[in-house]
Design a protein around this motif. Structure first.
Motif, short mmCIF file in Angstrom:
data_model
loop_
_atom_site.label_atom_id
_atom_site.label_comp_id
_atom_site.label_asym_id
_atom_site.label_seq_id
_atom_site.Cartn_x
_atom_site.Cartn_y
_atom_site.Cartn_z
N ILE A 61 0.86 -1.18 0.00
CA ILE A 61 0.00 0.00 0.00
C ILE A 61 0.90 1.23 0.00
N GLU A 62 0.67 2.09 -0.96
CA GLU A 62 1.43 3.33 -1.10
C GLU A 62 0.51 4.52 -0.89
N LEU A 63 0.97 5.50 -0.13
CA LEU A 63 0.25 6.75 0.05
C LEU A 63 0.96 7.84 -0.74
N ASP A 64 0.17 8.58 -1.50
CA ASP A 64 0.74 9.61 -2.36
C ASP A 64 0.21 10.99 -1.98
N GLY A 65 1.14 11.93 -1.84
CA GLY A 65 0.78 13.33 -1.63
C GLY A 65 0.74 14.05 -2.96
N GLY A 66 0.49 15.34 -2.92
CA GLY A 66 0.36 16.14 -4.13
C GLY A 66 1.58 16.13 -5.03
N HIS A 67 2.79 15.98 -4.45
CA HIS A 67 4.00 15.99 -5.28
C HIS A 67 4.06 14.79 -6.22
N HIS A 68 3.22 13.78 -6.02
CA HIS A 68 3.20 12.63 -6.92
C HIS A 68 2.51 12.96 -8.24
N ASN A 69 1.94 14.16 -8.35
CA ASN A 69 1.37 14.63 -9.61
C ASN A 69 2.45 15.16 -10.55
N ASP A 70 3.62 15.50 -10.01
CA ASP A 70 4.71 16.00 -10.84
C ASP A 70 5.09 14.92 -11.86
N ASP A 71 5.39 15.34 -13.09
CA ASP A 71 5.71 14.39 -14.15
C ASP A 71 6.85 13.45 -13.78
N GLU A 72 7.93 14.00 -13.25
CA GLU A 72 9.10 13.18 -12.92
C GLU A 72 8.79 12.19 -11.80
N THR A 73 8.08 12.65 -10.78
CA THR A 73 7.72 11.77 -9.66
C THR A 73 6.75 10.69 -10.13
N ALA A 74 5.78 11.06 -10.96
CA ALA A 74 4.82 10.09 -11.49
C ALA A 74 5.53 9.04 -12.34
N ARG A 75 6.52 9.46 -13.11
CA ARG A 75 7.28 8.51 -13.94
C ARG A 75 8.05 7.53 -13.05
N ASP A 77 7.26 6.71 -9.98
CA ASP A 77 6.25 5.86 -9.34
C ASP A 77 5.84 4.71 -10.26
N GLN A 78 5.64 5.02 -11.55
CA GLN A 78 5.26 3.98 -12.51
C GLN A 78 6.37 2.95 -12.67
N GLU A 79 7.59 3.42 -12.77
CA GLU A 79 8.74 2.52 -12.92
C GLU A 79 8.86 1.62 -11.69
N ARG A 80 8.73 2.19 -10.55
CA ARG A 80 8.79 1.45 -9.28
C ARG A 80 7.67 0.42 -9.19
N GLN A 81 6.44 0.84 -9.51
CA GLN A 81 5.30 -0.07 -9.46
C GLN A 81 5.47 -1.21 -10.45
N ARG A 82 5.93 -0.91 -11.64
CA ARG A 82 6.16 -1.95 -12.65
C ARG A 82 7.15 -2.99 -12.13
N TRP A 83 8.25 -2.53 -11.52
CA TRP A 83 9.25 -3.46 -10.98
C TRP A 83 8.64 -4.33 -9.88
N LEU A 84 7.91 -3.71 -8.95
CA LEU A 84 7.31 -4.46 -7.85
C LEU A 84 6.31 -5.50 -8.37
N GLU A 85 5.50 -5.12 -9.35
CA GLU A 85 4.52 -6.06 -9.90
C GLU A 85 5.21 -7.20 -10.65
N GLN A 86 6.31 -6.92 -11.32
CA GLN A 86 7.06 -7.99 -12.00
C GLN A 86 7.65 -8.97 -10.99
N GLU A 87 7.88 -8.50 -9.78
CA GLU A 87 8.40 -9.36 -8.71
C GLU A 87 7.29 -10.12 -7.98
N GLY A 88 6.04 -9.91 -8.39
CA GLY A 88 4.92 -10.66 -7.82
C GLY A 88 4.13 -9.94 -6.74
N TYR A 89 4.36 -8.65 -6.56
CA TYR A 89 3.63 -7.88 -5.56
C TYR A 89 2.45 -7.17 -6.20
N ARG A 90 1.40 -6.94 -5.41
CA ARG A 90 0.28 -6.11 -5.84
C ARG A 90 0.43 -4.77 -5.15
N VAL A 91 0.28 -3.71 -5.91
CA VAL A 91 0.45 -2.36 -5.36
C VAL A 91 -0.88 -1.62 -5.44
#
Length: 131
Positions: A61-75, A77-91
């Motif tokens: 479970i991830e909690l996101d504040g307003g700064h997660h709307n920034d393009d670089e932070t969102a990118r 976050d996506q990269e991180r989530q993709r890696w975690l899901e490839q390792e078998g985790y649900r985010v």
């Protein structure tokens, strides 16, 4: 890759400096009326430190504040989530405002992620170590 000791130190530092929204959710998760539901906070997984982690269900479970709307932070976050899901985790991600506005709905969603539906009987969760 960052060494294990560095990741553990970073996780410890993050636990000592939690946000108000993380504290609210942490208290609520600890109060879940489900025997065996176990969450860790600021848990190191691979090269990342996740906000909350249920090892028995490989649920993050991830909690996101307003700064997660920034393009670089969102990118990142996506990269991180993709890696975690490839390792078998649900985010599952929540905005901080969801914690403030409707904590009950957040907890219901977490329950559904753990057990499949709001009406499902809670079962004892057992952590299976990954090798």
């Amino acid at each position: 890759m960052v060494s294990t000791s560095i990741r553990r130190a970073a996780a410890k530092r993050l636990r000592a400096n939690t946000t108000p929204h993380e504290r609210i959710l942490w208290r609520a998760l600890k109060e879940l009326p489900v025997e065996g539901t176990h969450f860790r906070r600021q848990a190191p997984i691979g090269p990342y430190v996740v906000d909350f982690f249920c090892p028995a269900k490989h649920l993050i479970i991830e909690l996101d504040g307003g700064h997660h709307n920034d393009d670089e932070t969102a990118r990142r976050d996506q990269e991180r989530q993709r890696w975690l899901e490839q390792e078998g985790y649900r985010v599952v991600r929540f905005w901080n405002s969801e914690i403030t506005r409707d904590l009950t709905a957040v907890l219901e969603r977490i329950y559904v992620e753990l057990y499949g539906s709001r009406d499902a009987e809670a079962e004892l969760l057992k952590h299976r170590r990954r090798r």
